[in-house]
Design a protein around this motif. Structure first.
Motif, mmCIF file in Angstrom:
data_model
loop_
_atom_site.group_PDB
_atom_site.id
_atom_site.type_symbol
_atom_site.label_atom_id
_atom_site.label_comp_id
_atom_site.label_asym_id
_atom_site.label_seq_id
_atom_site.Cartn_x
_atom_site.Cartn_y
_atom_site.Cartn_z
ATOM 1 N N GLU A 403 0.832 -1.205 0.000
ATOM 2 C CA GLU A 403 0.000 0.000 0.000
ATOM 3 C C GLU A 403 0.864 1.251 0.000
ATOM 4 O OE1 GLU A 403 -2.391 -3.352 1.466
ATOM 5 O OE2 GLU A 403 -0.414 -2.566 1.969
ATOM 6 N N GLN A 467 -4.830 1.862 -6.915
ATOM 7 C CA GLN A 467 -4.620 0.823 -5.910
ATOM 8 C C GLN A 467 -5.624 -0.316 -6.062
ATOM 9 O OE1 GLN A 467 -4.362 2.879 -2.049
ATOM 10 N NE2 GLN A 467 -2.133 2.699 -2.217
ATOM 11 N N LEU A 471 -3.549 -3.584 -6.241
ATOM 12 C CA LEU A 471 -3.604 -4.317 -4.978
ATOM 13 C C LEU A 471 -4.786 -5.273 -4.877
ATOM 14 C CD1 LEU A 471 -2.764 -1.436 -2.465
ATOM 15 C CD2 LEU A 471 -1.192 -3.089 -3.495
#
Length: 521
Positions: A403, A467, A471
Motif C-alpha cells: 500500500e 490501488q 492491490l
C-alpha cells in the motif's frame, strides 16, 4: 476455423499452469555424466572438427552460384546450371554436416506442398540453432535473416546463395522493404521457391509455442505448417534464454551416439478472407493449429527488445525485470537502498546525469555506475528522471508495504488535473511505474491504461483506482505482490537477494520453483 481475440489467451499463472518456455534445465544422472565425459572427450571433438571442415567446403558451391551476377539479376530466382550444380552440392554437403554432428536420422511425415499450393512454410517450435536442418526435407527454401549475418564467414556466403530476404535492425525502412519482398515472392505464382519462416522469432524449450510474429502471414497466401521434434531420450538440443550456452549445447549433442529429428508437414492452411486482411489473426490461428498438433500450449510469450515477456491477462510483464538487475548491482556494491536518498519531488520531473546518479547512490566504480545507470530510461541528453531512481530504490528496499509503495508511486508520477482539484495518474506516469516495477513494455502498459480509464470520465486514474488495480484486482494484484513481495521475505528485508525466489515470475508462470541460470558460454 474458429477465431480468437486477445482476451482468449490464458495468463501464465499457477492456476493455468503452462510451462515457462524461456528456461531449459538439463539434469544428468551420474551415469549420464560419465557417458558424456567419455564421449565428449572421444567422439565430440572428431565430429565437430569434421563438421567444420564440411561447413567450409560449402563455401565454393555458395560462391559459384552468385559469382558474376549483378544485383538486378539476383532480384530474380537463379536458374540453369548454377541452380542444378550448386543447389545439389549445398544440399548434399548440408546433410553430411548434420550427419557428422550426430543427426543420423531425419524422419519425415506428411507431404510437402508445392510452391503453388503453399508459397510460405512456417516451422515451429524454434528451439535450437540446429533447426535449419528442417531446410533439407524442404529442399532448401528461401529464408529471412538479419542483414548483419552477411558479414559472418561462410554464413554470409550461404545467405547470398540462398537469396535470403534480409532485415536490418539499423534501417527503419528495412522492415517495410522485407514485407514488400515477402509479398512479391509469395504472390509470384510459383516463380520463386517457397519461403521458410520461424514465426516465433527466437528459441524456446519446446514446452510451449511463443507468440507468432505476423511477418510470414502478411501476404495473406496459404501457408504450410511444419513441425520440428527431437524425440531423443535426453534433450541436449534446446537453446533457451536461460539454460546451456552455445558451446555446451553443441558439445553435448555431438556427444550423443545418435540424434533423431522428426519433421512433420501438416495440411496446408488456407486463410479466410478475414485472416487474409488481418495478419495477426492469421498468425494466432496457425499457432493454435500447430500447438494442438504438438500437444503443447499456445502462449503470447515473446521477446521485446532483448528481454522475454509473459502475458498476465491484458498486461505484459518481464520474466526478470531490470529492477532485479539493479538490485544485484547494489548488493554487489554493498549498498542498502534504504540508505540512499534520491531527492525526488512528487509530481515533478528532475533529470540527473550519470555523475549525479553516482553521487546519490554512493557508487565509485565507473563500470558499476554505467551498468546501474543503463537500467533507467534516458532522454536525448543522456539524463534520467530522479523519480525513476527513487521508485526503484523504494521497491528494492522492502521496508514499505505494498500500500505504501503504490501510494509513493502515485505521488511521484501523478499530475494535477487540468480541470478540478486533486491529482491523476496519466498514461506516461502509469507506463513508467509498470515498466520500472514489472518490466512491462511501455506500449502495452499504455494500452492497459486506456482500458482502465474507459470506466471513468477522465483520462487519468485516481489513487483509489490505481490501488484497486495494483492491490485488489484478482490477477494484477497477484502480479504486483509476486514481483515486489516474495512470500518468504519478511517485511523490512531487502528484496535484492530474492530475484529467484518462489515468488518470482518463473514460479508464477509454472506453479513451481525454477531458479534461472545464466548462460555460461
Amino acid at each position: 476455423m474458429s477465431q480468437r481475440s486477445p482476451g482468449d489467451w490464458a495468463p501464465l499463472d499457477p492456476t493455468s499452469g503452462p510451462p515457462n518456455p524461456f528456461v531449459h534445465e538439463l539434469h544428468l544422472s551420474r551415469l549420464q555424466r560419465a557417458k558424456f565425459c567419455l564421449l565428449g572427450a572421444l567422439l565430440a571433438p572428431i565430429r565437430v572438427l569434421l563438421a567444420f571442415i564440411v561447413l567450409f567446403l560449402l563455401w565454393p558451391f555458395a560462391w559459384l552460384q552468385v559469382v558474376g551476377l549483378t544485383e538486378e539479376q539476383l532480384q530474380e530466382p537463379i536458374t540453369g546450371w548454377r541452380k542444378t550444380v550448386c543447389h545439389n552440392g549445398v544440399l548434399g554437403l548440408s546433410r553430411l554436416l548434420f550427419f557428422l554432428l550426430g543427426f543420423l536420422r531425419i524422419r519425415v511425415r506428411g507431404q510437402r506442398a508445392s510452391r503453388l499450393q503453399a508459397p510460405v512454410l512456417v516451422a515451429a517450435p524454434h528451439s535450437t540453432f540446429f533447426d535449419p536442418i528442417v531446410l533439407l526435407p524442404c529442399d532448401l527454401p528461401k529464408v529471412v535473416s538479419r542483414a548483419e549475418n552477411l558479414s559472418v564467414p561462410v554464413i554470409g556466403a550461404l545467405l547470398r546463395f540462398n537469396q535470403a530476404i534480409l532485415v536490418s535492425r539499423h534501417d527503419p525502412a528495412s522492415r517495410r522493404k522485407v514485407v514488400e519482398e515477402v509479398r512479391r515472392r509469395a504472390t509470384s505464382g510459383g516463380k520463386w521457391p517457397q519461403v521458410l519462416f520461424f514465426p516465433e522469432g527466437t528459441c524456446s524449450n519446446k514446452k510451449a509455442l511463443l507468440k507468432f510474429k505476423p511477418g510470414a502471414f502478411i501476404a495473406g497466401v496459404p501457408v504450410q505448417p511444419v513441425l520440428i521434434r527431437y524425440p531423443n531420450s535426453l534433450d541436449t538440443t534446446s537453446w533457451a534464454w536461460r539454460g546451456p550456452g552455445v558451446l555446451k549445447v553443441l558439445w553435448l549433442t555431438a556427444s550423443q551416439p545418435c540424434s533423431i529429428v522428426d519433421v512433420e508437414f501438416l495440411p496446408v492452411y488456407h486463410p479466410s478472407p478475414e485472416e487474409s486482411r488481418d495478419p495477426t489473426l492469421y498468425a494466432n490461428n496457425v499457432q493454435r493449429v500447430m500447438a494442438q498438433a504438438l500437444g503443447i500450449p499456445a502462449t503470447e510469450c515473446e521477446f521485446v527488445g532483448n528481454l522475454p515477456v509473459m502475458v498476465m491477462g491484458r498486461l505484459k510483464v518481464a520474466l526478470e525485470p531490470q529492477l532485479w538487475e539493479l538490485g544485484r548491482v547494489l548488493r554487489k556494491a554493498g549498498l542498502s537502498p534504504s540508505c540512499v536518498d534520491a531527492k525526488a519531488e512528487p509530481g515533478r520531473s528532475q533529470m540527473i546525469s550519470q555523475d549525479e546518479f553516482a553521487r546519490q547512490l554512493q557508487l565509485s566504480d565507473p563500470q558499476m555506475v554505467a551498468g546501474a545507470f543503463s537500467y533507467f530510461h534516458q532522454d536525448t541528453k543522456g539524463l534520467v528522471d530522479c523519480r525513476d531512481v527513487a521508485l526503484a530504490l523504494a521497491a528494492l528496499d522492502g521496508g514499505r508495504s505494498l500500500e505504501e509503495l503504490t501510494c509513493l508511486a502515485f505521488e511521484l508520477f501523478a499530475e494535477e488535473q487540468a480541470e478540478g482539484p486533486g491529482h491523476l495518474l496519466y498514461k506516461d506516469g502509469f507506463s513508467t511505474i509498470l515498466h520500472l516495477l514489472l518490466g512491462s513494455p511501455r506500449p502495452a502498459a499504455a494500452t492497459l491504461h486506456a482500458e482502465l480509464c474507459q470506466a471513468g470520465p477522465s483520462q487519468g486514474l485516481s489513487l483509489c483506482q490505481f490501488q484497486n488495480f495494483s492491490l485488489h484486482d484478482p490477477l494484477y494484484g497477484k502480479v504486483f505482490s509476486t514481483y515486489l513481495r516474495p512470500p518468504h521475505a519478511p517485511r523490512g528485508t531487502s528484496q535484492i537477494s530474492n530475484a529467484s525466489s518462489p515468488g518470482s515470475p518463473t514460479a508464477l508462470a509454472n506453479g513451481t520453483v525454477q531458479v534461472p541460470k545464466q548462460k555460461g558460454d
